[in-house]
Scaffold this active site. Sequence first.
Site, PDB file in Angstrom:
ATOM      1  N   HIS A 266       1.236   4.853   4.551  1.00  0.00           N
ATOM      2  CA  HIS A 266       0.389   5.415   3.496  1.00  0.00           C
ATOM      3  C   HIS A 266       0.791   6.852   3.157  1.00  0.00           C
ATOM      4  O   HIS A 266       1.003   7.192   1.983  1.00  0.00           O
ATOM      5  CB  HIS A 266      -1.080   5.364   3.921  1.00  0.00           C
TER       6      HIS A 266
ATOM      7  N   SER B 290       0.813  -1.225   0.000  1.00  0.00           N
ATOM      8  CA  SER B 290       0.000   0.000   0.000  1.00  0.00           C
ATOM      9  C   SER B 290       0.842   1.269   0.000  1.00  0.00           C
ATOM     10  O   SER B 290       0.455   2.287  -0.584  1.00  0.00           O
ATOM     11  CB  SER B 290      -0.961   0.002   1.194  1.00  0.00           C
TER      12      SER B 290
END
Length: 393
Positions: free
Chosen positions: A345, A294
């Site tokens: 992230h 991610s």
Amino acid sequence: MSKREAHQFWKFTEQLMETESFRLIDVGPDRKRLWLQGDIDGQPWIVRMARVEYERLGRLEEDRHEAEKSFHGWRRRLALRKAKFANVYITSYPPADMTEPMKSGDREARSFLFADDNGRGLADGPPAVSTHLKTSEWTWGGMEEELEPEEHEQRASFYRRQAEKKQRELEQQDMSFFSSGKPIVTYTVLALLAVIFLVLERSGSSMNVNTLIELGAKYNPGIVDGEWWRLITAMFLHIGFLHLFMNSLALFFIGGITERIYGTARFIIIYFAAGVFASTVSFAMNEQVSAGASGAIFGCFGALLYLGLAHQRLFFRTLGMNVLVILGINLVFGFTVQAVDNGAHIGGLVGGFIASVFVHLPGHRWQFVRIGAFAFFVLVCAVFFAIGMYRWN
């Protein structure tokens, strides 16, 4: 509506596109309402062309109000905060109860009515529009009144085809930004993620912390002891099938479009630089064992945001709002679900953006700012790594 009005409608549209480089942004199903966008001397404009026949002024005013609301919607959607609006009606005759020229309730928008008013002074002429938009008179030139209906129809068909041809050229020009490469690396990474996930499952379980640590997850004590390779290997491991599926789906779409825009070589740099940056920020901010692609995927979002900075109009014409909405959903999800590694992230997003400044878009020359971006990337990465070493040593 007579064929003369159709001729006028398409002539104005085609010449606005040809002489002022406007482009169609929306075409009504009946092709009687068109929205165009362009710039004149640096001023962004949105122009609406409408072929209408209203017997009553109230209906015309209602349409004008709706058009002005739509203008503000287009301005937000295309990120054209300073755009102005020209709403051009082409009709046979003014409404029967119309007693004065059209007015506008919005200082950034003005409406015009082209019609045969028998000298009543209700209709506007081409000079009024040319003055408002500051275009050449030729763009809004007069009509050949002596033409027969069939000739008007032929001219209308000709100008419509020319406008459609111009629009196809502009769309092909836009799509050229998405053909710098094929998603070869994206598909390769997807296959690699699947294979590694199977290895995880056969080695114990992808949900087992010890198995994850053994095969290369981000494990702070290990990194402190010199296992720096975990900052890279962690982006290839996933915790459970759902984690793998969601990241693979995001990589397929976001990674694929990013590789098409930047090309394979640039994409490799962006993807892995963002992944390492994300792992380093996670190392500094999060003590939990973590893994997943991610961070690198958020780096692809960062690359698309850089496209938006470098080519704002193109970005909002094509990907803009979709990218921003999906990114917003993911960020909100990350801050509301406790198990999500937000450090990775946000780190990936920032890292991907900086890496994109460094590699830049295809066709752009080397610039000094790219050297600065590389130096800044290394410096920030080193700072977060030092923070992690200090916190967990």
